[in-house]
Structures are given as C-alpha cells and as structure tokens.
Design a protein around this motif. Structure first.
Motif, PDB file in Angstrom:
ATOM      1  N   SER A 179       0.832  -1.220   0.000  1.00 34.79           N
ATOM      2  CA  SER A 179       0.000   0.000   0.000  1.00 34.79           C
ATOM      3  C   SER A 179       0.862   1.263   0.000  1.00 34.79           C
ATOM      4  CB  SER A 179      -0.908   0.029   1.239  1.00 34.79           C
ATOM      5  OG  SER A 179      -1.799  -1.043   1.233  1.00 34.79           O
ATOM      6  N   ILE A 180       1.907   1.280   0.831  1.00 33.00           N
ATOM      7  CA  ILE A 180       2.719   2.508   0.890  1.00 33.00           C
ATOM      8  C   ILE A 180       3.556   2.632  -0.390  1.00 33.00           C
ATOM      9  CG2 ILE A 180       4.701   1.572   2.168  1.00 33.00           C
ATOM     10  CD1 ILE A 180       3.160   4.982   2.925  1.00 33.00           C
ATOM     11  N   ALA A 181       3.909   1.496  -1.008  1.00 30.16           N
ATOM     12  CA  ALA A 181       4.618   1.564  -2.294  1.00 30.16           C
ATOM     13  C   ALA A 181       3.710   2.176  -3.356  1.00 30.16           C
ATOM     14  CB  ALA A 181       5.074   0.164  -2.704  1.00 30.16           C
ATOM     15  N   VAL A 182       2.447   1.746  -3.384  1.00 30.01           N
ATOM     16  CA  VAL A 182       1.494   2.310  -4.350  1.00 30.01           C
ATOM     17  C   VAL A 182       1.333   3.817  -4.088  1.00 30.01           C
ATOM     18  CG1 VAL A 182      -0.960   2.349  -5.008  1.00 30.01           C
ATOM     19  CG2 VAL A 182       0.239   0.152  -4.753  1.00 30.01           C
ATOM     20  N   CYS A 183       1.236   4.192  -2.823  1.00 27.17           N
ATOM     21  CA  CYS A 183       1.065   5.619  -2.482  1.00 27.17           C
ATOM     22  C   CYS A 183       2.298   6.429  -2.894  1.00 27.17           C
ATOM     23  CB  CYS A 183       0.800   5.774  -0.983  1.00 27.17           C
ATOM     24  SG  CYS A 183      -0.839   5.206  -0.511  1.00 27.17           S
ATOM     25  N   THR A 184       3.476   5.858  -2.699  1.00 27.71           N
ATOM     26  CA  THR A 184       4.705   6.588  -3.054  1.00 27.71           C
ATOM     27  C   THR A 184       4.774   6.813  -4.558  1.00 27.71           C
ATOM     28  OG1 THR A 184       5.805   5.509  -1.191  1.00 27.71           O
ATOM     29  CG2 THR A 184       7.212   6.592  -2.793  1.00 27.71           C
ATOM     30  N   GLU A 185       4.454   5.765  -5.312  1.00 24.45           N
ATOM     31  CA  GLU A 185       4.456   5.925  -6.779  1.00 24.45           C
ATOM     32  C   GLU A 185       3.412   6.958  -7.192  1.00 24.45           C
ATOM     33  OE1 GLU A 185       4.446   2.238  -9.079  1.00 24.45           O
ATOM     34  OE2 GLU A 185       3.704   3.349 -10.828  1.00 24.45           O
TER      35      GLU A 185
END
Ligand code: FES
Length: 555
Positions: A199-205
C-alpha cells in the motif's frame, strides 16, 4: 557537495584538505568529487527478511548513477522487519525516520535514493527525507512472487492469518499447517498482498516519488534491476534540475495517494503514515480527508485482502500506472513526478491491458462505488477510529462488550471455555495504543475465540486502540483515539456495556450515560507505560496519537 557540510575542525581549509585525502580511499579523484554525489540509503539486513535481497538492487542503482555522471555512495540506516522485531516495528518507525533525516543532513550528498520494502521502512524513509528535503527517490525491493498450496494461490500474510484461524478451528491439521508454512513466503521480497508494504509503495508511486511501475515489479524479476538502473539515472537528473522532495510531494500529491489507497482497499496503517508525512511537510491532512476521499473513490483494484489477486497479478495488469489512468477524474494531474514530467504527462503514455481487466477494474465494474476504508467518530472515539470495511462482513452491530485490559489479559483468556462470549459480543482490547503498549502493535486483530470458531463463527466486531496488519481482514475497528492509556473513553468501557457500530453513518458509540462515564473516570486509573530510560522513555513522552500520525511532537 563534497565541499559543503564540512566536518568542523575549526579550520575550513584543513577540513577540505583532509576530506579530499580520505575520499581518495574509494578511488575517486578530486574532479570526480565535483560530480553530483548520490547517497544510496541502504536498508539491507539479513534479520529484516524482506530486505535480505537488496544487494543487486543497490548495485543496479549505482550503475544508473554512474551512467548519468554521478557518484553513488551507499550508507546504512536502521532496518526494520515486521516478523523479527520485538515488540513491534512501529515502536521504531520514528527512530528510523530520525536516522534517515539526520544522516541525509549530516553527510555531503546532493541527492538520495531511499530503499524501502517492509511495512515501516518506506514510511520512515519518507518522513525523514521530507524533513531533510533534498532531491529524493524511493525504490522498494519489490513484492514476493505468489505462493501456491495444492492449486490454491497463497499470499503472505493474508493466508498466514487465514490458515492459522482454520487451524484454530480444527479445519486443518498440524501437518497441513506446516505444509502451508513452507509455501507462504516462496521468494525474496515483501508481502505480496495489498498489505502495508504494497500500500505505501502504491502511495509513493502515486505521489510521484517513485518511477512509474516500481510499486509492483516482483522482487525476482529482471525488470526490477532495470527499474533500479533507471532510478539511479533519474536521481542524478533530479539533482541537476534542483528538484527537492517538497517539489514532488505536495498537499495535492498526498491527496492523490489517499485516492489511490482507497481504490486499492489498502492498509489501515497507511493512514497513520500519510498523516505523519503530511505533518512533516506542514500540510493539514486529517482523518476527515481520508473518509471524504474514500466516500468518493471507487474500489477498483481486485487485490487481496479486499479482492482476489495479488501484487504479481497487479503488475501484469499494468500496476499503478493503469490504476491511476482509471482514476484520472479523481486526481490532481499537474503534480510533478521524478520522471521530470507531470502525472498527466506520465499517464498519457499508459493504456489498459484488456486481458487483465478483472485485476484492475474500470470504474463501471468497480468492486464497490466507494473506497475501502472508513473513519468512525462517536462517544467511544471522539478523535476517530478506522475500519477497513472492504474486508469487513458486519456493517452494523449493537452488542455487549467483552473487555480485555491488555494483550496479556486477552492471551490468557481468549480460549478459556468459560469465557462469556457469543457471536454477537463485541470484543474490546484496551492499552495497545501508542503509549499503552507502547508502540501500537498489530494486536488489534483479536482472534475469534476457539469455542466460537468451532461453531463456525468467522467474523465478529472487534475494537481496540491498536493497529492490525494490512494483510488482515474482518470487522476490526482500530486506532481508537484517544487511546485508553491517554485517558480516552475506551479506558472506561466495562464488560456488558452496549456499543453501537454503524458503518453507514460512520459512528462508534458507547451507550453509557455521561454521568456514569464521569463516575468511572474517578474510579478507573489510566495506565500508560512508563519506561525508565532510553529510547522507549523518549517515545512514550513524545509520541502523538494515531489520528495525528504517531510522529514525535518535536518533529
Ligand atoms: Fe515485511 Fe510483510 S513482513 S512486508
């Protein structure tokens, strides 16, 4: 940069002279030292299993930096892995954020590549880099490949929890459990469902701080090395253009990240982290923003635990670029990204992949018209509580409370055959919040008592001031603020009290009169943890509540 941030010896000329001499140890000439210096913030660790494969990724980033004319220099910071950290990684997220910020500030680097992965790492890196505010890109080690057990796809760690519950319910035996255990984490990488790491990877992208596609490339694919090389090239360009963290991550780009979080049915933990990152940058993003965005965003990523597929499948379907393409009407498209282009320009190159349209749905075929998370308010949670309703089966319930005072109390009694509990009971766990545990562990996923599992009960309303893993599921109400140990109403709930949970109206109420609560306040003590020394003492004295992101007051 090598001539900036000099070590203080009281003589600037001498500081420069000695630095030049020692920098030759890596073979760099004086001319090389004038090129852009890129710090590679390496969180490799063999104990943090989700980061034990980072070495080739670091080497690939270095290649990219060199190709683009920069000098890559690797440096370590604290590495936090969920499975091997006592008592919980959340206790150390702020420490890792401080480490990140201070090392970026203290060292002579022009830009930084941050390497995240396991749940708390990307948030800590982002918080630290936000405060340091130099050119920055985040990359992860990528998710694991899908696991498989007898023809069924396995996902860490939704299936860790699912099969553990099946075992507790005697639906599978110990041998089957151990066969599943062998297959749950089949490759290097972080958890491969839409848990906190993904989830945080998706948010960072989505915020533009990671090159497109990076959130979902599996840890084992060659593509991740190509992505790493491109990341190395991109950070040098960012340094040359002078684009800092705060030029990319704006209030609007964080709102975009919240929209993506709702569209993927992402982890409840991400709410705490995004609020903390926003606070570092001076933006006032509150729980109300999350709920508002959730109510207006379709849930379109069919990924576990809210859906059917996993990160490897999400990647085949085009990953975050395709997700954002579908979400365009809901996004701020003129935000800058680390590609050097705006989000709108990046998305103009993206098209859907027809064969995988069940994985990232169109808005018309959304899993639900609204997002996966809801914020509740009421007399039990004056400053808010969270529920991941995309994985909850009970939208409304009024029931009597069964209260556990803390984790040990719950552990001792949960499977007691005489426990006064039935399927309509609301189980309440106190004192697992930021200062109650301390560190707000992921113990909010209160197990269903064995005797109810035997009756076939699969879900119950559970309430706590703690967190749960982003990979978990069920009607689990979390992050109740203020927490019990801060004197919140949760502290005064007693066995038999009636609690009402109403998802549609976003309410969580303790149906006990104000007079009675006032009386209880005089009788029931508040029990914050009081470590005597060291980091834990600093933590409990300075940590903010969940609705404020659990950062330290002074940061
Ligand atoms: Fe590291 Fe799940 S244990 S991401």
């Amino acid at each position: 940069m090598y001539n900036n941030k000099l070590t203080s010896y009281g003589d600037i000329g001498f500081s420069k002279f000695i630095r030049k001499a020692f920098n030759r140890q890596l073979g760099f000439s004086v001319e090389d030292q004038n090129k852009p210096i890129i710090g590679i913030c390496n969180t490799y660790s063999e104990i943090n299993r989700c980061h034990s494969h980072l070495k080739p990724i670091v080497e690939a980033i270095k290649k990219g930096v060199l190709m683009a004319g920069g000098i890559p220099l690797e440096f370590p910071i604290i590495s936090l892995g969920e499975i091997n950290t006592y008592p919980t990684t959340m206790l150390y997220r702020n420490l890792a954020a401080m480490d990140t910020e201070e090392m970026i500030n203290a060292q002579p680097i022009d830009g930084v590549v941050l390497i995240g992965g396991c749940d708390k790492m990307a948030p800590a890196l982002l918080m630290g880099a936000a405060s340091a505010d130099i050119p920055s890109i985040l990359i992860t080690g990528g998710p694991m490949n899908n696991g498989e057990y007898r023809g069924r796809t396995l996902g860490a760690c939704s299936d860790c929890r699912y099969f553990w519950q099946e075992y507790r319910a005697n639906a599978i035996d110990e041998q089957q459990l151990m066969e599943i255990n062998e297959k749950l984490a089949p490759t290097a990488g972080h958890c491969m469902v839409m848990g906190s790491a993904s989830s945080i990877a998706v948010c960072t992208e989505t915020m533009g701080l990671m090159l497109p596609g990076g959130a979902s490339i599996p840890a084992t694919h060659n593509e991740r090395l190509q992505h790493s090389i491109e990341t190395g090239k991109a950070i040098v360009r960012l340094v040359e253009e002078g684009k800092k963290f705060s030029d990319i991550v704006t209030e609007n780009s964080i709102r975009n990240a919240i929209t993506a979080l709702m569209a993927i049915g992402g982890s409840t933990n991400t709410i705490i982290h995004l609020i903390a990152i926003a606070r570092r940058l001076g933006f006032s993003i509150t729980l109300k923003d999350f709920d508002e965005i959730s109510q207006n965003t379709p849930l379109i990523a069919n990924i576990r635990p809210a859906g059917k597929y996993q990160m490897e499948d999400f990647h085949k379907a085009g990953g975050v670029p395709v997700l954002l393409k579908e979400l365009q009407p809901y996004l701020y498209l003129d935000e800058q990204t680390v590609t050097g282009k705006t989000l709108r320009e990046n998305l103009s190159q993206v098209s859907r992949i027809k064969e995988y349209e069940d994985i990232i749905r169109t808005e018309e075929k959304a899993l639900s018209k609204s997002g996966g998370l809801a914020v509740l308010y009421g007399s039990l949670a004056p400053r808010g509580a969270i529920v991941k309703h995309s994985t909850a089966s009970i939208p409304y319930h009024k029931g009597r409370a069964l209260v556990f005072e803390n984790i040990h109390d719950m552990d001792k009694r949960i499977d007691d055959p005489d426990l006064d509990v039935d399927k309509d009971t609301i189980m309440v766990l106190k004192n697992i919040g930021p200062i109650g545990a301390p560190g707000m562990p992921e113990a909010g996923y209160i197990p269903i008592p064995k005797k109810l599992l035997a009756e076939g009960v699969k879900d119950m309303v559970r309430i706590s001031d703690g967190r749960m893993s982003g990979t978990a599921f069920g009607t689990v109400i979390l992050h109740v603020s203020p927490e019990a140990a801060a004197g919140g109403p949760l502290n005064y709930v007693l066995d038999g009290d009636i609690i009402e949970f109403d998802l549609e109206n976003r309410e969580l109420n303790l149906l006990v009169s104000e007079e009675e609560i006032e009386k209880r306040k005089r009788e029931i003590p508040v029990k914050p943890q009081k470590p005597e020394r060291g980091y834990q003492k600093m933590f409990v004295e300075n940590v903010l509540q969940a609705d404020e992101g659990c950062d330290f007051k002074f940061l």
